[in-house]
Write a protein that holds these residues in place. Structure first.
Motif, PDB file in Angstrom:
ATOM      1  N   MET A   1     -15.632  -7.675  -9.976  1.00 54.95           N
ATOM      2  CA  MET A   1     -15.189  -6.826 -11.069  1.00 54.95           C
ATOM      3  C   MET A   1     -15.483  -6.922 -12.384  1.00 54.95           C
ATOM      4  O   MET A   1     -15.359  -6.102 -13.322  1.00 54.95           O
ATOM      5  CB  MET A   1     -13.628  -6.919 -10.873  1.00 54.95           C
ATOM      6  N   GLN A   2     -16.067  -8.198 -12.517  1.00 54.39           N
ATOM      7  CA  GLN A   2     -16.521  -8.429 -14.059  1.00 54.39           C
ATOM      8  C   GLN A   2     -17.541  -7.605 -14.502  1.00 54.39           C
ATOM      9  O   GLN A   2     -18.361  -7.173 -13.844  1.00 54.39           O
ATOM     10  CB  GLN A   2     -16.936  -9.898 -13.898  1.00 54.39           C
ATOM     11  N   ALA A   3     -17.659  -7.138 -15.988  1.00 50.76           N
ATOM     12  CA  ALA A   3     -18.490  -6.355 -16.568  1.00 50.76           C
ATOM     13  C   ALA A   3     -18.785  -5.254 -15.623  1.00 50.76           C
ATOM     14  O   ALA A   3     -19.788  -4.739 -15.355  1.00 50.76           O
ATOM     15  CB  ALA A   3     -19.878  -7.068 -16.652  1.00 50.76           C
ATOM     16  N   ASN A   4     -17.559  -4.431 -15.302  1.00 48.24           N
ATOM     17  CA  ASN A   4     -17.696  -3.123 -14.721  1.00 48.24           C
ATOM     18  C   ASN A   4     -16.638  -2.254 -15.093  1.00 48.24           C
ATOM     19  O   ASN A   4     -16.076  -2.747 -16.180  1.00 48.24           O
ATOM     20  CB  ASN A   4     -17.466  -3.373 -12.888  1.00 48.24           C
ATOM     21  N   TYR A   5     -16.336  -1.450 -14.266  1.00 50.55           N
ATOM     22  CA  TYR A   5     -15.207  -0.291 -14.689  1.00 50.55           C
ATOM     23  C   TYR A   5     -14.216  -0.275 -13.677  1.00 50.55           C
ATOM     24  O   TYR A   5     -14.398  -0.386 -12.327  1.00 50.55           O
ATOM     25  CB  TYR A   5     -15.756   0.943 -14.888  1.00 50.55           C
ATOM     26  N   GLY A   6     -12.706  -0.326 -13.982  1.00 46.17           N
ATOM     27  CA  GLY A   6     -11.817  -0.037 -13.036  1.00 46.17           C
ATOM     28  C   GLY A   6     -10.981   1.368 -13.319  1.00 46.17           C
ATOM     29  O   GLY A   6     -10.866   1.316 -14.660  1.00 46.17           O
ATOM     30  N   LEU A   7     -10.309   2.062 -12.385  1.00 48.86           N
ATOM     31  CA  LEU A   7      -9.573   3.076 -12.713  1.00 48.86           C
ATOM     32  C   LEU A   7      -8.136   2.648 -13.183  1.00 48.86           C
ATOM     33  O   LEU A   7      -7.393   1.979 -12.117  1.00 48.86           O
ATOM     34  CB  LEU A   7      -9.570   4.080 -11.460  1.00 48.86           C
ATOM     35  N   LEU A   8      -7.462   3.020 -14.127  1.00 52.28           N
ATOM     36  CA  LEU A   8      -6.162   2.576 -14.509  1.00 52.28           C
ATOM     37  C   LEU A   8      -5.408   4.129 -13.951  1.00 52.28           C
ATOM     38  O   LEU A   8      -5.551   4.981 -14.673  1.00 52.28           O
ATOM     39  CB  LEU A   8      -6.250   2.286 -15.895  1.00 52.28           C
ATOM     40  N   VAL A   9      -4.556   3.987 -12.946  1.00 56.55           N
ATOM     41  CA  VAL A   9      -3.692   5.225 -12.865  1.00 56.55           C
ATOM     42  C   VAL A   9      -2.488   5.082 -13.335  1.00 56.55           C
ATOM     43  O   VAL A   9      -1.664   3.848 -13.249  1.00 56.55           O
ATOM     44  CB  VAL A   9      -3.466   5.046 -11.320  1.00 56.55           C
ATOM     45  N   THR A  10      -2.077   6.069 -14.148  1.00 61.03           N
ATOM     46  CA  THR A  10      -0.903   6.404 -14.762  1.00 61.03           C
ATOM     47  C   THR A  10      -0.136   7.713 -14.362  1.00 61.03           C
ATOM     48  O   THR A  10      -0.941   8.391 -13.586  1.00 61.03           O
ATOM     49  CB  THR A  10      -1.196   6.601 -16.195  1.00 61.03           C
ATOM     50  N   PRO A  11       1.204   7.925 -14.608  1.00 58.68           N
ATOM     51  CA  PRO A  11       2.039   9.148 -14.238  1.00 58.68           C
ATOM     52  C   PRO A  11       1.435  10.223 -14.353  1.00 58.68           C
ATOM     53  O   PRO A  11       1.184  11.285 -13.909  1.00 58.68           O
ATOM     54  CB  PRO A  11       3.282   8.866 -14.904  1.00 58.68           C
ATOM     55  N   ASP A  12       0.466  10.251 -15.702  1.00 63.56           N
ATOM     56  CA  ASP A  12      -0.127  11.364 -16.211  1.00 63.56           C
ATOM     57  C   ASP A  12      -1.660  11.685 -15.805  1.00 63.56           C
ATOM     58  O   ASP A  12      -2.300  12.568 -16.141  1.00 63.56           O
ATOM     59  CB  ASP A  12      -0.192  11.324 -17.644  1.00 63.56           C
ATOM     60  N   GLY A  13      -2.012  10.752 -14.792  1.00 62.05           N
ATOM     61  CA  GLY A  13      -3.664  10.809 -14.362  1.00 62.05           C
ATOM     62  C   GLY A  13      -4.047   9.406 -14.365  1.00 62.05           C
ATOM     63  O   GLY A  13      -3.648   8.570 -13.746  1.00 62.05           O
ATOM     64  N   GLY A  14      -5.092   9.219 -15.010  1.00 63.98           N
ATOM     65  CA  GLY A  14      -5.802   7.975 -15.172  1.00 63.98           C
ATOM     66  C   GLY A  14      -6.925   7.793 -16.080  1.00 63.98           C
ATOM     67  O   GLY A  14      -7.398   8.954 -16.552  1.00 63.98           O
ATOM     68  N   GLU A  15      -7.595   6.761 -16.442  1.00 57.08           N
ATOM     69  CA  GLU A  15      -8.702   6.617 -17.068  1.00 57.08           C
ATOM     70  C   GLU A  15      -9.540   5.470 -16.760  1.00 57.08           C
ATOM     71  O   GLU A  15      -8.791   4.278 -15.962  1.00 57.08           O
ATOM     72  CB  GLU A  15      -8.381   6.275 -18.543  1.00 57.08           C
ATOM     73  N   LEU A  16     -10.754   5.611 -17.097  1.00 61.83           N
ATOM     74  CA  LEU A  16     -11.525   4.391 -16.664  1.00 61.83           C
ATOM     75  C   LEU A  16     -11.516   3.240 -17.735  1.00 61.83           C
ATOM     76  O   LEU A  16     -11.557   3.460 -18.965  1.00 61.83           O
ATOM     77  CB  LEU A  16     -12.969   4.708 -16.556  1.00 61.83           C
ATOM     78  N   VAL A  17     -11.509   1.945 -17.315  1.00 62.07           N
ATOM     79  CA  VAL A  17     -11.035   1.053 -18.202  1.00 62.07           C
ATOM     80  C   VAL A  17     -12.350   0.009 -18.135  1.00 62.07           C
ATOM     81  O   VAL A  17     -12.620  -0.544 -17.037  1.00 62.07           O
ATOM     82  CB  VAL A  17      -9.850   0.228 -18.023  1.00 62.07           C
ATOM     83  N   GLU A  18     -13.012  -0.432 -19.291  1.00 62.18           N
ATOM     84  CA  GLU A  18     -14.114  -1.379 -19.019  1.00 62.18           C
ATOM     85  C   GLU A  18     -13.486  -2.917 -18.916  1.00 62.18           C
ATOM     86  O   GLU A  18     -12.838  -3.185 -19.695  1.00 62.18           O
ATOM     87  CB  GLU A  18     -14.938  -1.404 -20.450  1.00 62.18           C
TER      88      GLU A  18
END
Length: 240
Positions: A1-18
């Motif tokens: 998972m290091q130096a990669n991207y993860g999907l942060l899921v929120t009630p309004d959708g989500g965003e990619l987090v570095e």
């Protein structure tokens, strides 16, 4: 998972987090040894190995089912077997096997007969006593199809101090190695300090992926390490 991207899921959708990459020193195997060589070529002494981060976690996992001391030192036997033609282990202990807030440590002693080789009146001794950082992953006839992925950043050190046999002095030493790339580096040096032959090296993984267009550089990197690990110092009788 290091130096990669993860999907942060929120009630309004989500965003990619570095996701960040840990510093290399957070994962390390730091090995030091004080050894003595006699005129017959027998090498013996004590080794201390300190592991932190992933290397510590990996050893704890490998020993999770060990129920006796003989089982706990199996990795030591493997390390010695990969580096020495013959050996006998003396005392061997494991520290902080279950205390994960402390570094994991091995402490052991060994004797290796015929470690140094006679060549006439000279003794040939390999300064790099234990451990290997080289790899034959690219020594194939078929072209590689994918990038090389390291398990994680890491910074490993070795310090081997070999007290010379009485009546011998250093005649020739291997040249230092300084292989420095953006993805990894390797620095080693053999030197004489009084009656001690000291070998030090640092191996560091700085990036987690090496793309296909850098395979030639990675091959050169591993080959320079392999050459260094095979090199010998030459000892001569005093007065010759």
């Amino acid at each position: 998972m290091q130096a990669n991207y993860g999907l942060l899921v929120t009630p309004d959708g989500g965003e990619l987090v570095e996701l960040p990459q840990l510093p290399s020193a957070a994962n390390a195997v730091n090995r030091s040894a004080k050894l003595t060589l006699d005129d017959k070529g027998t090498l013996q002494g004590d080794v201390k190995e300190v592991r932190v981060g992933d290397p510590a976690a990996n050893q704890r996992w490998a020993l999770r089912s060990a129920t006796k001391a003989a089982d706990e030192i199996k990795p030591i036997e493997t390390t010695l077997a990969h580096s020495l033609a013959t050996f006998q282990i003396g005392k061997a202990t494991v520290t902080s096997l279950h205390q994960t807030d402390f570094p994991f440590e091995y402490h052991y002693s060994f004797v290796s007969a015929d470690y140094a080789k006679h060549a006439g009146n000279l003794l040939l001794v390999r300064p790099r006593v234990l451990g290997s950082k080289s790899s034959a992953i690219l020594e194939t006839t078929e072209p590689r199809q994918y990038a090389v992925e390291f398990e994680g950043p890491e910074r490993d050190t070795d310090i081997f101090e070999i007290t010379l046999p009485p009546g011998y002095d250093v005649d020739d030493l291997p040249l230092p190695v300084n292989a420095d790339y953006d993805f990894a580096s390797y620095h080693s040096k053999a030197e004489k300090d009084g009656n001690v032959l000291r070998y030090t090296r640092v191996f560091e993984v700085k990036q987690l992926s090496v793309p296909l267009n850098r395979m030639d550089d990675l091959k050169k990197f591993y080959r320079s390490i392999a050459t260094d690990e095979r090199n010998s110092a030459v000892l001569k009788p005093v007065g010759h």
